[in-house]
Scaffold this active site. Structure first.
Site, short mmCIF file in Angstrom:
data_model
loop_
_atom_site.label_atom_id
_atom_site.label_comp_id
_atom_site.label_asym_id
_atom_site.label_seq_id
_atom_site.Cartn_x
_atom_site.Cartn_y
_atom_site.Cartn_z
N HIS A 266 0.83 -1.21 0.00
CA HIS A 266 0.00 0.00 0.00
C HIS A 266 0.87 1.26 0.00
O HIS A 266 0.72 2.13 -0.87
CB HIS A 266 -0.91 -0.01 1.23
CG HIS A 266 -1.83 1.15 1.33
ND1 HIS A 266 -3.14 1.09 0.96
CD2 HIS A 266 -1.62 2.43 1.75
CE1 HIS A 266 -3.71 2.28 1.16
NE2 HIS A 266 -2.80 3.11 1.65
N GLU A 267 1.80 1.32 0.95
CA GLU A 267 2.66 2.50 1.01
C GLU A 267 3.61 2.55 -0.18
O GLU A 267 3.97 3.63 -0.65
CB GLU A 267 3.45 2.52 2.32
CG GLU A 267 2.60 2.52 3.58
CD GLU A 267 1.57 3.63 3.63
OE1 GLU A 267 1.81 4.70 3.02
OE2 GLU A 267 0.52 3.45 4.29
N HIS A 270 1.94 4.41 -2.95
CA HIS A 270 2.10 5.85 -2.74
C HIS A 270 3.51 6.29 -3.16
O HIS A 270 3.69 7.31 -3.82
CB HIS A 270 1.89 6.20 -1.27
CG HIS A 270 0.47 6.21 -0.81
ND1 HIS A 270 -0.50 6.98 -1.43
CD2 HIS A 270 -0.15 5.57 0.21
CE1 HIS A 270 -1.65 6.80 -0.79
NE2 HIS A 270 -1.47 5.95 0.20
N GLU A 296 -4.40 7.92 -3.33
CA GLU A 296 -4.88 6.67 -2.74
C GLU A 296 -5.21 5.64 -3.82
O GLU A 296 -5.09 4.43 -3.59
CB GLU A 296 -6.11 6.94 -1.87
CG GLU A 296 -6.52 5.79 -0.98
CD GLU A 296 -5.50 5.45 0.09
OE1 GLU A 296 -5.57 4.33 0.65
OE2 GLU A 296 -4.63 6.30 0.38
#
Length: 502
Positions: A266-267, A270, A296
């Site tokens: 997830h990170e 980003h 996001e």
């Protein structure tokens, strides 16, 4: 002043503002990763000073004069300079409404609140956090009044995170998502395929090996460790100080096989966005996303649509069997795929499955809207939170650590942030549908652990655009459609209907 010279002078001034903000971000990162708890009061003062100086330099009348002089010759600037000038002017028009004294008060309050939240969450003691929450709600109401709004003060705060979006636009979207996703989750819970968790998942999973796995996946995704790093924190996050210094964090636990991996992916999504801006935009506001919803969309696309796919697990199962000798010998890729996508109604947002995740976002949106509008007092948050959890998730909240203290956002003073998570899900589904059409062998590539084509497509259509376009414009140019719920709901219902034989 000569208009051309005005633009160059403005550009240099904005680079200085950016350097101050980057220095502040370094201190923020250190506070969450390395700083001893006793350093909190001094860190709050340090951050207040840096943020106030950055704000004062940016919001000064000299900056406004430079912007006006440059705008007088806007038509003679190239497209990139026009875009940069327009974005600086937009940010300036908001910044000048906020006094420097407010910036100092807000910075000190959020720094103190973060440390109080850490202790309050650990002890599940909402009352210890309550004075800080009350202070930040008051400060955010004050900020909204300074910025100005038409219908609700919440819209002034939402604009910081999802430009152009309003509460009135969000409510029908969220009503539809809540209805459709609640119904899907109910169908899944009643399905004969909704069996209990397998025994292998309850083993202990060595955290050092988890760490190695997360870094391997990040490298395969395209994360550049020469221009970034991964650390640990209480709440996973991504920050950047330049295109060439992007940092992510994750959290590890022996009891959860998936937590660290999906936090890192997830990170990492980003971070790939942050590392993917144009080199010539380095240090400018063009090297940033137009909205957190679009940001996001990148993390949710990588985490959920790529990382939870069967081809992903087909590729990594042999690696994992070497990482955990004897623990996965009787586990197949389809078993990993099924468990990675298991629908289990959870109290914790960051552990929620795709079917129920948006329900967590919606309840937070409703609560923080009520806080900012004065319809809910901070002292009443635990009770209101627990009632919303019963309404949307059908669960009882045993303590505040599993309830209203679980998220970091309010301790940062970030009201208006939560809706961007749900919007990111919608944007990611539209982007994926278009990418699948553009790369017909996409899933064959993922099956081989080849993520380059996916990253290249996102680089071209999202990352390198930066802030030259709004989130809506990026989505429209990339997919040919306006943002809507159709692609996401189709993706969700197709995926889970197959998994649970609905």
């Amino acid at each position: 002043m000569n208009p051309a010279h005005a633009f160059e002078t403005l550009h240099l001034r904005m680079l200085d503002v950016g350097h101050l903000r980057a220095a502040s971000a370094v201190l923020d990162w250190d506070q969450e990763v390395n700083m001893p708890p006793a350093g909190a009061p001094a860190r709050g003062r340090q951050l207040a000073t840096l943020n106030a100086h950055a704000h004062a330099l940016f919001a000064a009348s000299e900056t406004g004069n430079l912007i006006n002089d440059a705008l007088a010759a806007r038509d003679h600037l190239g497209p990139d300079r026009q875009a940069l000038l327009d974005e600086i002017a937009y940010d300036y028009n908001r910044a000048v409404r906020i006094p420097e004294t407010f910036v100092r008060r807000f910075s000190e309050a959020r720094s103190a609140a973060y440390q109080a939240w850490l202790d309050a969450r650990r002890l599940s003691d909402f009352l210890a956090f309550l004075p800080h929450l009350e202070a930040l709600v008051v400060l955010n109401r004050e900020k909204a009044a300074l910025l100005g709004y038409i219908d609700t003060p919440y819209d002034a705060l939402l604009e910081d995170y999802e430009r152009g979006m309003t509460s009135a636009q969000l409510k029908p979207i969220f009503d539809l998502l809540a209805r459709r996703q609640s119904a899907l989750a109910a169908r899944i819970s009643e399905s004969a395929a909704a069996v209990g968790e397998p025994g292998w998942l309850g083993q202990r999973w060595d955290t050092a090996r988890q760490w190695e796995f997360t870094e391997q996946v990040l490298r395969d995704m395209g994360f550049d460790f020469n221009a970034g790093r991964q650390d640990r924190s209480a709440h996973p996050f991504t920050t950047n100080f330049s295109i060439h210094d992007v940092r992510i964090t994750t959290r590890l636990t022996e009891e959860d096989f998936f937590s660290a991996l999906f936090s890192s992916i997830h990170e990492g999504g980003h971070a790939l966005y942050e590392q993917g801006y144009r080199e010539e935009d380095e240090g400018t506001v063009l090297a940033s996303a137009p909205s957190l919803g679009m940001h996001e969309s990148q993390s949710r696309l990588w985490e959920n649509m790529i990382g939870r796919s069967l081809p992903f697990w087909n590729h990594y199962l042999p690696y994992l069997r070497k990482q955990y000798p004897g623990q996965l010998d009787r586990v197949g890729a389809e078993d990993l795929f099924r468990e990675a996508n298991r629908v289990r109604t959870s109290l914790i947002r960051v552990e929620a499955d795709e079917c129920t995740y948006n329900l967590h976002v919606i309840l937070r949106f409703e609560l923080e809207t009520a806080l900012i509008e004065g319809r809910l007092e901070a002292a009443d948050v635990p009770g209101a939170w627990n009632e919303k959890v019963r309404q949307y998730l059908g669960l009882e909240v045993p303590d505040d650590a599993s309830g209203c203290l679980q998220d970091i956002h309010w301790s940062h003073g970030s009201f208006g942030y939560f809706p961007t998570y749900a919007l990111g899900n919608l944007y990611s589904a539209q982007l994926l549908a278009t990418m699948e059409a553009a790369i017909p062998d996409l899933w064959d590539q993922v099956n081989e652990g080849v993520f380059g084509p996916c990253l290249c497509w996102l680089r071209e259509h999202v990352h390198r655009v930066g802030r030259r376009e709004t989130a809506v414009e990026i989505l429209r140019d990339a997919t040919g459609k306006e943002p809507d719920t159709d692609a996401f709901l189709e993706y969700l219902e197709s995926k889970y209907s197959a998994l649970y034989n609905l």
